[in-house]
Enzyme design. Sequence first.
Site, PDB file in Angstrom:
ATOM      1  N   GLY A 203       0.807  -1.223   0.000  1.00 52.46           N
ATOM      2  CA  GLY A 203       0.000   0.000   0.000  1.00 52.46           C
ATOM      3  C   GLY A 203       0.834   1.264   0.000  1.00 52.46           C
ATOM      4  N   SER A 204       0.638   2.149  -0.970  1.00 55.36           N
ATOM      5  CA  SER A 204       1.533   3.289  -1.106  1.00 55.36           C
ATOM      6  C   SER A 204       1.054   4.211  -2.223  1.00 55.36           C
ATOM      7  CB  SER A 204       2.956   2.791  -1.412  1.00 55.36           C
ATOM      8  OG  SER A 204       2.907   1.767  -2.383  1.00 55.36           O
TER       9      SER A 204
END
Length: 232
Positions: free
Chosen positions: A199-200
Site C-alpha cells: 500500500g503506497s
Amino acid sequence: MAGRPDRLLLPGAAPAGVSSYPHPILAREGWPYIAASLVAALAVTGWAGWAWAAPLWGVFVFVVQFFRDPPRHIPDAPRAVISAADGRVIVVGRARDPYLERDALKISVFMNVFNAHSNRSPVDGEVKKRWYFPGGFVNAALDKASEANERAALWIRTPGGADVTCVQIAGLVARRIHCYADEGRQLARGERFGFIRFGSRVDLYLPLTATPRAAVGDKVHATSSILAELAE
C-alpha cells in the site's frame, strides 16, 4: 486498459515493445513471503486438514497476487510521461515541487493492496539526484503523506532537457521502499527501478508546460498508461 482511454492514450499511441523485465512474473522482493506463506499453508494442511488450513491458503493467494509483476507494453509516444505505478489517480494539478524547488504539474497515483507494486520509470532520462527521507505511515491517499511519510525521490532529466521528479511514498501499512536507481543511471521508459511493499503512492512533478492526459479517478497501469505529455 481501465479508466478513460481517451485521456490515457495520446493520439496515435500504440504498444511499441515490452518493458524491461528482470525476473519471471513474481517480484523478487516477494519471493521470501510467497515461500513462507506456502510452507505454512502446506504444513497446516498436512497436520490438520484443508478446513483448518483454508485461511492460510487465502493468505498465500493474497501474497502471490500482491507480488505479481507482469511485463507491460510501452506506448509509442516519445513525449509521453507514463505511469510509474498501478493504481488510481488522486491528484492532478499545480503544486510546489519540494525537491527541485519549482512550481510544477503534480500527478499522484495511489496503490491499494490489490495493485501490483512494482515501480517503472515514467520517462527516458538520467538520474541526476536521489533523495531518501524516513517518515511515518499516514494513509497514502491523503495529501499530507507526500511530506509526512517515508519516501524516496528521483530527479530524472530527459534527453530533451525536461526535469521530472518521481517520488515513492510509503503508505499506511507499507514498511519498506526499494529504490534501485542511483545517481548517474540512465533509465528507459518503463524500466523497473523500485518496489513498495503493502500500500503506497507515487507522486510525479512535471514541468508546467506538460499537458495532463489523466484525470482524478482514472485507473492506470504502470508503463502502459499515459499520464501526461511533455512539451516539444
